[in-house]
Motif scaffolding. Sequence first.
Motif, PDB file in Angstrom:
ATOM      1  N   GLY A 105      27.648  33.101 -73.173  1.00  0.00           N
ATOM      2  CA  GLY A 105      26.397  32.517 -73.669  1.00  0.00           C
ATOM      3  C   GLY A 105      26.605  31.085 -74.115  1.00  0.00           C
ATOM      4  O   GLY A 105      27.727  30.686 -74.463  1.00  0.00           O
ATOM      5  N   PHE A 106      25.525  30.312 -74.142  1.00  0.00           N
ATOM      6  CA  PHE A 106      25.666  28.893 -74.505  1.00  0.00           C
ATOM      7  C   PHE A 106      24.384  28.354 -75.102  1.00  0.00           C
ATOM      8  O   PHE A 106      23.281  28.865 -74.843  1.00  0.00           O
ATOM      9  N   ASP A 107      24.517  27.333 -75.905  1.00  0.00           N
ATOM     10  CA  ASP A 107      23.428  26.503 -76.432  1.00  0.00           C
ATOM     11  C   ASP A 107      23.924  25.071 -76.394  1.00  0.00           C
ATOM     12  O   ASP A 107      25.034  24.792 -76.864  1.00  0.00           O
ATOM     13  N   GLN A 108      23.118  24.180 -75.845  1.00  0.00           N
ATOM     14  CA  GLN A 108      23.544  22.780 -75.800  1.00  0.00           C
ATOM     15  C   GLN A 108      22.380  21.871 -76.149  1.00  0.00           C
ATOM     16  O   GLN A 108      21.213  22.202 -75.932  1.00  0.00           O
ATOM     17  N   CYS A 109      22.704  20.730 -76.702  1.00  0.00           N
ATOM     18  CA  CYS A 109      21.682  19.812 -77.222  1.00  0.00           C
ATOM     19  C   CYS A 109      21.078  18.930 -76.137  1.00  0.00           C
ATOM     20  O   CYS A 109      19.874  18.673 -76.143  1.00  0.00           O
ATOM     21  N   TYR A 110      21.894  18.446 -75.218  1.00  0.00           N
ATOM     22  CA  TYR A 110      21.423  17.507 -74.207  1.00  0.00           C
ATOM     23  C   TYR A 110      21.808  18.047 -72.828  1.00  0.00           C
ATOM     24  O   TYR A 110      22.850  17.704 -72.271  1.00  0.00           O
TER      25      TYR A 110
END
Length: 333
Positions: A105-110
């Motif tokens: 899983g991942f979350d990224q800002c840009y």
Amino acid sequence: TPYPTPNPYEPTDPYIPYPTPYPTPNAYEPTDPYTPYPTPHPTPYPTPNPYKPTDVPYTPYPTQYPTYYPNPKPYTPEPTAKEPCNDDVYTSSDCYVVGEEIVVGFDQCYAKPRDWAGLYYKEDYELQLEYLPWQYLCGSQDCSEAVASGYVTFKDDSFGPWPLQKGEYVAYLIHESAAPPYESYAESYPFKVVNVGDECYQTCASSLSTDMECYDDIYKNAASDISVIVDFVNCDSHPKDWIGIYRASDNPSKLGNPLAWVWAACGSTDCGDDMTYSGYVDKYGTVEFDFSSLPYGEYRAHLIKHLYPFPEYQAEASSDVFYVKKICEYRRE
């Protein structure tokens, strides 16, 4: 001549011995009979107000008054502070058996179109060696969409060498680069892969349980806090793992929107400053749900990992069935 020429100053007509009966009328007196009262005054009422039109009905009120004060400037609210953003990557477990699928899983800002996730040996912390399985964050090695949050699954050789052999590994998020060494902007905690037949070092098992099996109107009217209390164990916990209430008939592998839900990390739908992205939160906890809004029926509480986005959530762990009734059976005994 017998008679002299008459005196030029004497009239030739016979002399009138008496004056005329009345003197010449006074020039200041009217010649018409005397009017005892003066003539009427000029027009008794003034002509209509020149500001009132004579042809159209009078408008009783003037048109709207001008603005006496300048219009206030539109209110511009203070800009809300942006929540801190941190790139994050994590795996669905900290231990896998050889050949078992690995969910990242991942979350990224840009987000960028060619961002990708790769699995590396733990000791290759400088990313000098060739990557193992990899795929773009949009879910394949052919797509190019930018994805800010989600998950990718490694389960066969379509993404690189497979299966992973016994060892320790790390998942990395990497921007598109031409060749190694690659530059990572997020990395997971290490995870293990063990041989078939070997036990993972993981001794934790996620679970959920409710404080009661049945909740009814009598309990609702008597209790000041009408809550379903859910105790949980959340192995490999993450700040965005959550707990939801569903009907007992819903499929735990294909769950839709819950009837009620809270973040496991804080027991609320708004954790505020308690929501961290460190990749670790307490794996043991308790949350509460107000059951007064639930209609009579059968329900379960499910623990949902952030790895599984809508529309098909998958339960990591589930409680036993609990009931909301008018009168619970144990009261009839």
